[in-house]
Write a protein that holds these residues in place. Structure first.
Motif, PDB file in Angstrom:
ATOM      1  N   LEU A 196       0.855  -1.182   0.000  1.00 15.07           N
ATOM      2  CA  LEU A 196       0.000   0.000   0.000  1.00 15.07           C
ATOM      3  C   LEU A 196       0.888   1.228   0.000  1.00 15.07           C
ATOM      4  N   ILE A 197       0.497   2.235  -0.775  1.00 21.04           N
ATOM      5  CA  ILE A 197       1.174   3.533  -0.739  1.00 21.04           C
ATOM      6  C   ILE A 197       0.274   4.474   0.051  1.00 21.04           C
ATOM      7  N   GLU A 275      -7.559   3.716  -4.930  1.00 20.49           N
ATOM      8  CA  GLU A 275      -7.658   4.379  -3.632  1.00 20.49           C
ATOM      9  C   GLU A 275      -8.606   3.602  -2.743  1.00 20.49           C
ATOM     10  N   CYS A 276      -8.085   2.988  -1.688  1.00 22.75           N
ATOM     11  CA  CYS A 276      -8.917   2.261  -0.721  1.00 22.75           C
ATOM     12  C   CYS A 276      -9.511   3.273   0.253  1.00 22.75           C
ATOM     13  N   ARG A 277     -10.811   3.447   0.206  1.00 20.43           N
ATOM     14  CA  ARG A 277     -11.418   4.419   1.117  1.00 20.43           C
ATOM     15  C   ARG A 277     -12.778   3.978   1.618  1.00 20.43           C
ATOM     16  N   LEU A 284     -10.471  -6.442  -1.494  1.00 22.97           N
ATOM     17  CA  LEU A 284      -9.058  -6.377  -1.851  1.00 22.97           C
ATOM     18  C   LEU A 284      -8.233  -7.313  -0.972  1.00 22.97           C
ATOM     19  N   LEU A 285      -8.459  -7.289   0.328  1.00 22.63           N
ATOM     20  CA  LEU A 285      -7.705  -8.167   1.226  1.00 22.63           C
ATOM     21  C   LEU A 285      -7.991  -9.631   0.929  1.00 22.63           C
ATOM     22  N   THR A 286      -9.236  -9.927   0.601  1.00 23.58           N
ATOM     23  CA  THR A 286      -9.584 -11.304   0.239  1.00 23.58           C
ATOM     24  C   THR A 286      -8.827 -11.733  -1.003  1.00 23.58           C
ATOM     25  N   ALA A 287      -8.761 -10.845  -2.003  1.00 23.71           N
ATOM     26  CA  ALA A 287      -8.054 -11.178  -3.238  1.00 23.71           C
ATOM     27  C   ALA A 287      -6.572 -11.401  -2.982  1.00 23.71           C
ATOM     28  N   LEU A 288      -5.953 -10.525  -2.184  1.00 27.20           N
ATOM     29  CA  LEU A 288      -4.527 -10.653  -1.902  1.00 27.20           C
ATOM     30  C   LEU A 288      -4.228 -11.903  -1.077  1.00 27.20           C
ATOM     31  N   ASN A 289      -5.236 -12.432  -0.401  1.00 26.26           N
ATOM     32  CA  ASN A 289      -5.062 -13.644   0.405  1.00 26.26           C
ATOM     33  C   ASN A 289      -5.372 -14.920  -0.368  1.00 26.26           C
ATOM     34  N   THR A 290      -5.798 -14.778  -1.606  1.00 29.60           N
ATOM     35  CA  THR A 290      -6.198 -15.965  -2.382  1.00 29.60           C
ATOM     36  C   THR A 290      -5.411 -16.060  -3.687  1.00 29.60           C
ATOM     37  N   GLY A 291      -4.118 -15.788  -3.595  1.00 24.04           N
ATOM     38  CA  GLY A 291      -3.244 -16.018  -4.741  1.00 24.04           C
ATOM     39  C   GLY A 291      -2.939 -14.824  -5.607  1.00 24.04           C
ATOM     40  N   HIS A 292      -3.585 -13.673  -5.353  1.00 23.07           N
ATOM     41  CA  HIS A 292      -3.353 -12.488  -6.194  1.00 23.07           C
ATOM     42  C   HIS A 292      -2.282 -11.612  -5.567  1.00 23.07           C
ATOM     43  N   THR A 293      -1.071 -12.143  -5.470  1.00 26.38           N
ATOM     44  CA  THR A 293       0.028 -11.390  -4.879  1.00 26.38           C
ATOM     45  C   THR A 293       0.507 -10.298  -5.835  1.00 26.38           C
ATOM     46  N   GLY A 294       1.288  -9.375  -5.289  1.00 25.51           N
ATOM     47  CA  GLY A 294       1.839  -8.318  -6.126  1.00 25.51           C
ATOM     48  C   GLY A 294       0.897  -7.169  -6.359  1.00 25.51           C
ATOM     49  N   GLY A 295      -0.275  -7.199  -5.701  1.00 22.33           N
ATOM     50  CA  GLY A 295      -1.253  -6.131  -5.878  1.00 22.33           C
ATOM     51  C   GLY A 295      -1.206  -5.137  -4.731  1.00 22.33           C
ATOM     52  N   GLY A 296      -2.212  -4.279  -4.682  1.00 19.89           N
ATOM     53  CA  GLY A 296      -2.284  -3.285  -3.624  1.00 19.89           C
ATOM     54  C   GLY A 296      -3.029  -2.054  -4.067  1.00 19.89           C
ATOM     55  N   GLY A 297      -2.548  -0.893  -3.657  1.00 20.49           N
ATOM     56  CA  GLY A 297      -3.208   0.357  -4.007  1.00 20.49           C
ATOM     57  C   GLY A 297      -2.707   1.489  -3.149  1.00 20.49           C
ATOM     58  N   THR A 298      -3.535   2.519  -2.994  1.00 24.14           N
ATOM     59  CA  THR A 298      -3.176   3.660  -2.153  1.00 24.14           C
ATOM     60  C   THR A 298      -4.208   3.801  -1.050  1.00 24.14           C
ATOM     61  N   ILE A 299      -3.814   4.489   0.016  1.00 28.43           N
ATOM     62  CA  ILE A 299      -4.715   4.728   1.144  1.00 28.43           C
ATOM     63  C   ILE A 299      -4.364   6.068   1.765  1.00 28.43           C
ATOM     64  N   HIS A 300      -5.365   6.822   2.173  1.00 23.64           N
ATOM     65  CA  HIS A 300      -5.112   8.098   2.825  1.00 23.64           C
ATOM     66  C   HIS A 300      -4.702   7.857   4.275  1.00 23.64           C
ATOM     67  N   ALA A 301      -3.585   8.419   4.658  1.00 29.20           N
ATOM     68  CA  ALA A 301      -3.112   8.336   6.036  1.00 29.20           C
ATOM     69  C   ALA A 301      -2.077   9.425   6.258  1.00 29.20           C
ATOM     70  N   ASN A 302      -2.079  10.001   7.457  1.00 30.52           N
ATOM     71  CA  ASN A 302      -1.128  11.068   7.754  1.00 30.52           C
ATOM     72  C   ASN A 302       0.273  10.534   8.002  1.00 30.52           C
ATOM     73  N   VAL A 307      -1.691   3.586   9.270  1.00 29.13           N
ATOM     74  CA  VAL A 307      -2.300   2.695   8.277  1.00 29.13           C
ATOM     75  C   VAL A 307      -3.080   1.535   8.904  1.00 29.13           C
ATOM     76  N   PRO A 308      -2.545   0.820   9.909  1.00 23.21           N
ATOM     77  CA  PRO A 308      -3.342  -0.266  10.501  1.00 23.21           C
ATOM     78  C   PRO A 308      -4.689   0.207  11.035  1.00 23.21           C
ATOM     79  N   ALA A 309      -4.704   1.355  11.717  1.00 20.74           N
ATOM     80  CA  ALA A 309      -5.973   1.882  12.234  1.00 20.74           C
ATOM     81  C   ALA A 309      -6.914   2.253  11.100  1.00 20.74           C
ATOM     82  N   ARG A 310      -6.369   2.812  10.008  1.00 18.64           N
ATOM     83  CA  ARG A 310      -7.202   3.151   8.853  1.00 18.64           C
ATOM     84  C   ARG A 310      -7.822   1.897   8.242  1.00 18.64           C
ATOM     85  N   LEU A 311      -7.040   0.825   8.157  1.00 20.45           N
ATOM     86  CA  LEU A 311      -7.559  -0.423   7.605  1.00 20.45           C
ATOM     87  C   LEU A 311      -8.663  -0.998   8.485  1.00 20.45           C
ATOM     88  N   ILE A 312      -8.501  -0.902   9.791  1.00 18.48           N
ATOM     89  CA  ILE A 312      -9.543  -1.377  10.708  1.00 18.48           C
ATOM     90  C   ILE A 312     -10.819  -0.561  10.531  1.00 18.48           C
TER      91      ILE A 312
END
Length: 416
Positions: A196-197, A275-277, A284-302, A307-312
């Motif tokens: 994640l960026i 942008e994960c918002r 997205l997390l389900t996909a990354l946990n089921t063989g779709h490695t190398g993925g991700g995206g961006t997320i707003h965080a100061n 980031v962990p709190a934002r994901l929660i």
């Protein structure tokens, strides 16, 4: 007096604009630069060659472009334009907000431009729909707010998507990161780590993500999921899905979560959410946990630590509790790359690893930038190990542990 001449010029331009607008809109064909130029010539005004050309360009911008803002958009350094009022126009060229000398004649002119831009995007801006976000041809994403929602009158925010994509080397030369960080970013893509960026609005997340995606192997299929298409990686096999607002009755909407589910049926080698918002983080997390490695995206965080709190928080929107999100993230994401806007421009401030502790999930620094240089954090050995793993596509990638000796240690026990 100069002020009198300027006011008179604006009145003449306004009259000429109305004359030309009536002329070109009365025709059956599209409004083109040539039809505008012909209407200016037919108006009978004695403007001279240079004056007629300037008038045609200005009026064409009023009818087809961004009006008085068009001259700002033509500066390739400008990424955002903000109108806070007729005499309050701001822009961003990568070094924070700057006040522009461009102005509007009246609040009515600002509102008219906002309404036209929103209409061109297939939506309406009026008292019944006072806040609207649309994407236009030419790479413009427009957000408009009307009074009384806005106490200052009509507000316009325009994000400009630039077709030019920078290489990592160009971003490094522009000061976004050091050579060591560039090597690590290349290794992240080569070893297909999920990432994640993070960063604030306008910090350069999308720019960096587009550039990194361009490093994907040419044989890979990239499926990009976006609310408004902004990513444009230089890669031979890219598919973009864009969310859709509902119609006036509220039907026909497709959100990012829907699109992620559709993308999984399209055999993506890399699945990217621009942008994960919202609740789409679950898919997205389900996909990354089921063989779709190398993925991700961006997320707003100061900060990277946020980031962990934002994901929660985003997971809660999808009905997931904190423990479920933690378990999903632990096996889905490898790296958090945090970018910041500084007085010297946009910077990759840190690269960290998501780590589970007794107190919850945290991001531990592997590399951190400061004005004095790049330093090595507590998570560097773990990140270096992950970056040294061999993959079939990149079997010749050199181990990156060799970098460790070139990166100074952060103070013992310090984390980003």
């Amino acid at each position: 007096m100069p002020g009198t001449r300027r006011r008179q010029s604006r009145r003449i331009d306004s009259l000429l604009l109305e004359t030309v607008r009536e002329s070109v809109l009365a025709g059956s064909g599209p409004v083109t630069p040539s039809s505008v130029a012909a209407a200016v010539q037919a108006s009978g005004r004695l403007l001279g060659t240079a004056g007629a050309l300037e008038a045609a360009e200005s009026i064409n911008a009023e009818l087809n472009g961004l009006g008085p803002l068009q001259q700002l958009a033509e500066d390739i350094r400008v990424t955002d334009i903000f109108v806070n009022g007729p005499d309050s126009v701001w822009l961003d060229r990568g070094f924070g907000f700057e006040r522009s000398s461009v102005h509007f004649d009246s609040e009515h002119q600002v509102r008219s431009l906002a309404a036209r831009l929103v209409s061109a995007g297939g939506r309406r801006l009026d008292d019944g729909s006072p806040c609207v976000d649309v994407r236009l041809k030419g790479g413009y994403r427009v957000h408009a707010v009307l009074a009384p929602i806005s106490t200052a009158g009509t507000l316009l925010s325009i994000r400009i998507r630039r077709e030019e994509v920078f290489t990592l080397a160009e971003l490094r030369e522009n000061g976004m990161f050091a050579e060591l960080v560039e090597t690590v970013l290349r290794a992240i893509m080569a070893q297909r780590l999920s990432f994640l960026i993070s960063g604030a609005t306008g910090s350069g997340k999308t720019t960096l993500l587009s550039t990194m995606l361009g490093l994907s192997h040419p044989a890979e299929r990239l499926v990009l999921i976006e609310d408004a298409a902004e990513l444009n990686p230089v890669h031979p096999h890219v598919v973009t899905l864009e969310s859709r607002h509902g119609n006036l009755e509220g039907g026909g909407a497709l959100d990012l979560g829907d699109l992620v589910r559709q993308a999984l049926r399209m055999r993506p080698d890399r699945l990217i959410v621009g942008e994960c918002r919202g609740a789409e983080v679950r898919e997205l997390l389900t996909a990354l946990n089921t063989g779709h490695t190398g993925g991700g995206g961006t997320i707003h965080a100061n900060t990277a630590e946020a980031v962990p709190a934002r994901l929660i928080a985003l997971g809660a929107l999808a009905g997931l509790n904190a423990e479920t999100v933690r378990l999903q993230v632990s096996s889905a994401l490898d790296v958090v790359i945090h970018v910041e806007r500084t007085t010297d421009g946009r910077k990759v401030a840190s690269i960290g690893v998501l780590t589970d502790t007794s107190d919850g999930q945290i991001v531990v620094s592997a590399l951190r930038w400061s004005p004095s240089g790049v330093t090595q954090g507590p998570a560097w050995p773990e990140l270096a190990t992950r970056l040294s793993m061999k993959t079939p596509l990149n079997a010749d990638w050199a181990p990156v542990q060799e970098l460790a000796g070139a990166i100074p240690q952060t103070g013992a026990g310090r984390e980003s």
